[in-house]
Design an enzyme around this catalytic site. Structure first.
Site, mmCIF file in Angstrom:
data_model
loop_
_atom_site.group_PDB
_atom_site.id
_atom_site.type_symbol
_atom_site.label_atom_id
_atom_site.label_comp_id
_atom_site.label_asym_id
_atom_site.label_seq_id
_atom_site.Cartn_x
_atom_site.Cartn_y
_atom_site.Cartn_z
ATOM 1 N N GLU B 500 7.732 -3.381 2.711
ATOM 2 C CA GLU B 500 6.870 -4.026 1.832
ATOM 3 C C GLU B 500 5.714 -3.180 1.546
ATOM 4 O O GLU B 500 4.394 -3.286 1.895
ATOM 5 C CB GLU B 500 6.274 -5.314 2.765
ATOM 6 C CG GLU B 500 5.644 -4.961 4.026
ATOM 7 C CD GLU B 500 4.748 -6.435 4.438
ATOM 8 O OE1 GLU B 500 4.200 -7.032 3.620
ATOM 9 O OE2 GLU B 500 4.665 -6.437 5.897
ATOM 10 N N GLU B 509 1.950 1.415 -5.300
ATOM 11 C CA GLU B 509 1.082 1.890 -3.964
ATOM 12 C C GLU B 509 2.155 2.861 -3.329
ATOM 13 O O GLU B 509 2.223 3.059 -2.209
ATOM 14 C CB GLU B 509 0.995 0.652 -3.082
ATOM 15 C CG GLU B 509 -0.094 -0.458 -3.468
ATOM 16 C CD GLU B 509 -0.735 -1.471 -2.762
ATOM 17 O OE1 GLU B 509 0.100 -1.616 -1.831
ATOM 18 O OE2 GLU B 509 -1.218 -2.360 -3.188
#
Lengths: 797, 797
Positions: B500, B509
């Protein structure tokens, strides 16, 4: 550094072919560069890499055109190794020593596709460019020429890469090669065959689209010579997009490739004068043969080259363009050999009217040498006392004081004054070191009338000079008065007040306010010399001035007007008749001041109660025929001294009114952010002269508009017309879309409107009309408001 | 301050008439304000001056309409004295004490003509405005409402005055009253009679032109209710011009006058949601009678009011709009009296779906309370170790982990895995505090297969939590590994890697880079959950976000993306079919990442040799149906976890794919300078994901285009088409002018082209075609390149 004394610099371009031919015959490559220098070229331009590097790069990074181009793991691994650590091998570069590289203009591999449609080709081209730049930097090469962009639609990709390289490679000058227009547009209907330049990445996961090369350096025949405005716009537009993406980096310049034939009317080409051209690339194929067979340039190329060579070299970074000749050894012209091209270019420069003018004493061009595009803060003679040297400079003007003498002479000769035997009182308001006093005395002597001169001056230092001149020259013909003309008491009222308080924009040195104060001692039927003056403006493009203003890094620097002798600028507005008269002329009047002004309310000292009557505002509408970038506004003045005698720096009228006058350069009102103006747009300029109890200042602002298509029914209805102003300018209408009829048409939420109703029928009819299309206008941009509240520049009262 | 708990604020407008009537009946004016407050209004809005002041000002400053309006020296002297020292007399103002003024919204004299065509009327209106503002400031009034601008063509004059007053009057809130569209456009064909508002200065030297008033506050009947897009554009365009001139001053807000009837389809009205509306002015005449005769608002006004009331009050200066009711005591509706209007507005607010949603736990609106339009720096979980509270917040998401469990369940259930008896290895790459580990175990239990879980985590603090959970919950079913997934050694290869690592923009990210490092320990036929993710963008307008970004005063603040829960924003792009399919949809995909990716060259550790394969670039073309100002780009992501199970924050698809998921707000890519986009323009957005050895960053840039008319012959010729890209977007053509045929046509300077020649004939034929006109497109603007070289925001690898 080049200068007028050092004539045009000419470089020769040595192609990779030259190097390869030579390296086969002789292992000493260096002699090729030395050879070129010995042939009296000022510089040498050479490609930095050889075809060996091109071949290796293509093998690694570009899919071969064979359909069996299977993915080759070992090639792919080599490519990844290169991407991780880019390195050349011997024989892949043309120069290997600092000595060879000295003074060389480096040509970056022209087969790099920085703006390829294939993302991988673009990515690997960027790595190769960085590699080449690092090598050039290692060799201490100061200037490199980048290959031209190929695709208008990929221009942002090209610009981003250049910007990244500028940041990564400090000190180096980057010059982008750009054909003056895109000759590939002329290859109409010719069967387009794929070229080597249409590269597809070896990388299988990303598909690619074809690219069109416009970068051939080889001589070629162009099949037609028709360049439309659109074609001439296209390359400038690419340049503008790139340098805007690069935030007007001062190390980014242009190498204009003059291979395509030029039209002989400059018109749309004027814009290049406002751009930083560092090199002119002129292939031998651009030359035509004269009657004797020697190479000469066509008229269009001649005048264009002379025009861009006018740029004055007052800063180290802003050279005159270097002319780079290529293909001169191929024997394209029968007579004169290689030397003929070089001689011709030097001849062209030497016989340029601009060069000749700058060498001739007495011309504005000669007087202004070294001041071109140099920003000066406007004088504030009311607040600051001027220095002797400033007076001296302006007293040298051969035209201004002569015009004053003529005006005084004419005023004294007019019947009401010349007839009577009474003594005529002349008052010089602001005498400085006395030039106007002297001119008054000459005029009096010429008219042979009974006149007396008062000379008022508030600068205590200049007043010493006045006293000396009175004692030695003027004696009892002149009476000196020390003090501010707005408060000083004058012994007797004047018939004529003579003043020289004008600035570049007319009223910007507070002439209106000073003369308001002097009107106290003017007789009711007295006259003022000057009797009126007006301020004028035009929209200006100049990347140089934009960068000069930003150079100070003070945000407020772009909110104050400057005095500038314009050189590398382009007035963006067209003539009045370009657009059917919707807008005004190329240069437009903002406002006027008259003296004496009889309608001002005065207090018991004879001074105006407020300064409200000197507030001004103007709204100007300019037609912009050719796409350009607005960097600021040019300000000019024109003054009537007396009758038909005047002073003018208005570009279209100055030669008629006061030719060779030197005292005023124009004013430049800068913009914080450039405003892009498309071809055929309209620019509305707003300018205000504002005042409070203590200060005067200007504010300025602009909006831009463009004609578009729109549904017919959205025309403003007859009878309502709330947006029409006096000029009938199209931009006064509201912005309207070119779009299918709005969904709102079917969504009226009105409980009072029912079918069968008359209003309902009208609405239905209007809907029908919506399907028709006609021309309208939309707003497309605006500038900031500049200098609000006089934030950066007020003039003290 | 208003909030959801404190419902809508409602104010009542007391007109000068109310004051004058009352002052005749009763000398105590104060009771009028107190009276209004006692009727449960939250605030009172009153004009600051009386008709006596209006009459005196007009007498001094406006020429009487009689033709014998001779210049009157004494009036002129009085006017000059007033200009020098502006002062009110008793009876010219409505309030005289601080107590009366408390909490009052001050209405500036609505007869002032700040944008008069007559310069003197404009000048004297500015002095009168300053005088009124000084008085309001003396009374400590916090908010004033300015009269609306009257003339589109004079908007710069209006804006300049407002800007000057903002600078001169600190702390005070200025709200500009503006009808939502200009009803005067509806008075078509009605004979236009001069009104009191068409003022001409007393000053004789300056001529004037008529103005059209749009400022009547009195109830009136509108003769037609048709508002075209152009009409709806016009007032917004005026607002935009004013606030741009005022440099987006945060003290400048809007008072939208809802008197004109509104269409029930919002469409073009969405733009107002992105503007700072402080008041909604709703006259009683806007209400219609319901079946019982009580006042209610038409559907269009209802939905519009509810829409703009959604704005969340998270800052002191950004209140929910206050509704100002006027004319409610005139008995326009038969039932309910004055109270009925107030009650209706409060009812409208209470029953608003947005208000109800925000009060309902579990909705994104409820979860996000207080975060609307709040700028957050994106997380950098690779570089920074997250805090426990951050994990806790995201673990609360009711949807995300359920989707993950479904995806793991589906992956385990697929034949190749569920059939065999071998142990299945699942590896959670980035386990955090363990939510995915728990979901893996649930899925394994549901499938009842033989599976084992490795959990990798590099945050040493979170690793403690993992150890605790393993000891207490998971026991031997889970094996923990501490370290970076890119370098850690894993005991056995995995069948499934679950991670995740997604950000609001998908890859922001560094999920691609982290998973590249994890693919070492994935079996050749193994799968990644998520299996792919994509980044999406849309052009955004929001004066609020623009001001939030600027508030930091750090120039670099506008070159970094932010995580933002959008509220007061407007997506500018239209649907794909709005423009015949030239551009893409309203929200467009930039790029995609897939895992595992099989074509990457690996080194001997199994890691990619370079990060080149994670470089991305996108060029998007958006159609802009309605004029607006681009302030930035909205970024969204969508991920496929496994099969048809996904996560999405794409506005059009999130409810279908992962309704009520809370974990991600969108990303906002700001612009340094707003870009104005006219109706029917096209916006081309360029965005890059770039990388070097140590960093990843985004750069972004945009260009705008507009369709225009142009001569037919300037169409790109068939066969040349150098500017066409894959999408077929019109903006890929070069810019061309709509102008008479260029003078260059007659000025070809080509020695090779002679009459009789075939090329010559072709050229002549083309000239003929020049007289025809057809549609083309021109560039009209571009933004800066943002975040070049990762200057402001790179993400560390």
């Amino acid at each position: 550094m080049a200068s007028w004394e050092n004539p045009v610099s000419v470089a020769t371009f040595l192609s990779s072919n030259d190097f390869e031919k030579r390296s086969k015959a002789d292992s000493q490559d260096t002699s090729l560069i030395d050879d070129a220098r010995s042939r009296t070229y000022d510089a040498v331009c050479i490609p930095l890499t050889t075809s060996r590097w091109r071949d290796r790069w293509r093998e690694m990074c570009v899919m071969s055109s064979e359909p069996d181009g299977e993915r080759n793991e070992s090639v792919e691994l080599r490519a990844e190794a290169w991407r991780a650590n880019p390195v050349f091998e011997m024989g892949e570069v043309t120069i290997t020593s600092l000595e060879e590289a000295e003074g060389v203009i480096g040509m970056i591999s022209d087969w790099l596709e920085l703006d390829a449609f294939d993302n991988w080709v673009g990515h690997d081209s960027e790595i190769a460019l960085q590699q080449e730049l690092s090598y050039a930097s290692y060799l201490d090469i100061q200037t490199v020429i980048l290959p031209p962009p190929s695709n208008r639609s990929q221009i942002a990709a090209y610009g981003r890469v250049v910007n990244a390289c500028l940041a990564r490679t400090p000190y180096m000058q980057f010059s982008i090669r750009l054909p003056i227009y895109n000759p590939s547009i002329f290859q109409a209907n010719s069967c387009r065959t794929p070229t080597q330049h249409e590269s597809t990445s070896l990388h299988p996961s990303i598909s690619s689209a074809p690219t069109t090369p416009i970068r051939s350096l080889e001589p070629r025949t162009v099949s037609s010579t028709r360049a439309s405005e659109a074609e001439l716009n296209a390359t400038w537009e690419m340049w503008d997009a790139i340098r805007s993406i690069c935030a007007y980096n001062p190390r980014l310049t242009l190498t204009l490739d003059l291979m395509p034939p030029l039209p002989s009317v400059l018109g749309v080409l004027n814009r290049w004068a406002a751009e930083p051209i560092r090199h002119l690339f002129v292939p031998a194929s651009t030359f035509i043969a004269n009657a004797k067979g020697y190479p000469v340039l066509p008229k269009g190329s001649q005048s264009f080259i002379r025009d861009v060579m006018k740029v004055w070299p007052y800063r180290a970074l802003l050279h005159r363009p270097v002319v780079i000749l290529s293909g001169t050894t191929t024997g394209l012209h029968t007579k004169g050999g290689e030397a003929a091209y070089l001689q011709y270019v030097r001849h062209l420069d030497k016989t340029s009217p601009a060069v000749i003018q700058a060498k001739t004493a007495g011309t504005v061009e000669h007087f202004a040498r070294g001041y071109q595009d140099y920003l000066q803060a406007p004088l504030q003679p009311l607040m600051d006392n001027l220095q002797g040297i400033t007076y001296q400079t302006f007293e040298q003007d051969p035209v201004k004081y002569q015009k004053y003498e003529e005006a005084i002479y004419a005023a004294l000769s007019e019947p009401p004054r010349s007839d009577r035997s009474d003594k005529i009182i002349i008052c010089v308001a602001g005498a400085g070191r006395g030039p106007l006093v002297a001119r008054c005395l000459s005029a009096i002597a010429r008219v042979k009338c009974n006149a007396f001169v008062y000379a008022i001056e508030k600068n205590p230092s200049a007043y010493i000079t006045l006293q000396r001149r009175q004692a030695s020259e003027w004696k009892e013909n002149v009476h000196l008065l020390f003090g501010d003309m707005r408060s000083l008491s004058v012994p007797e009222p004047a018939d004529i007040i003579v003043s020289e308080l004008l600035g570049s924009f007319g009223d910007n040195e507070l002439s209106p306010e000073c003369l308001d104060g002097a009107m106290r001692f003017l007789k009711p039927n007295g006259i003022s010399i000057p009797s009126s003056y007006s301020a004028h403006m035009a929209p200006l493009s100049s990347s140089k001035l934009y960068n000069e203003v930003r150079a100070g890094k003070d945000e407020k620097a772009s909110e104050t007007p400057y005095v500038v002798m314009f050189q590398a600028v382009n007035i963006l507005s067209g003539q009045e008749d370009d657009d059917g008269g919707r807008c005004g002329p190329q240069i437009q009047e903002c406002w006027e001041f008259e003296h004496p002004r009889r309608d001002v309310m005065l207090d018991d000292r004879g001074l105006p109660v407020t300064n409200s009557h000197n507030v001004r505002s103007a709204k100007l509408s300019f037609h912009i025929p050719h796409a350009g970038v607005l960097h600021g506004l040019a300000g000019y003045f024109e003054a009537v001294l007396y009758g038909d005698i005047g002073l003018s720096i208005h570009p279209h009228r100055k030669d008629h009114i006061s030719k060779d006058m030197l005292s005023w350069f124009p004013l430049f009102f800068p913009l914080k952010e450039p405003l892009y103006l498309p071809s055929n747009s309209e620019l509305q300029v707003f300018v205000w002269r504002l005042t409070n109890q203590r200060q005067v200042w200007y504010e300025w602002h602009a909006e831009s508009f463009l004609p578009v298509l729109r549904p017919l029914a959205e025309t403003p209805k007859a009878g309502s017309l709330p947006m029409v102003d006096g000029r009938g300018s199209f931009a006064t209408a509201t912005s309207t879309p070119f779009a299918p009829p709005s969904p709102l048409v079917d969504a009226i939420d009105n409980p009072f409107l029912v079918p069968g109703d008359q209003l309902f029928k009208e609405a239905a009819k209007r809907e029908e009309e919506d399907s028709k299309i006609e021309a309208g206008v939309v707003k497309i941009g605006q500038t900031s408001l500049h200098n609000p509240g006089g934030r950066s520049s007020w003039i003290g009262l």
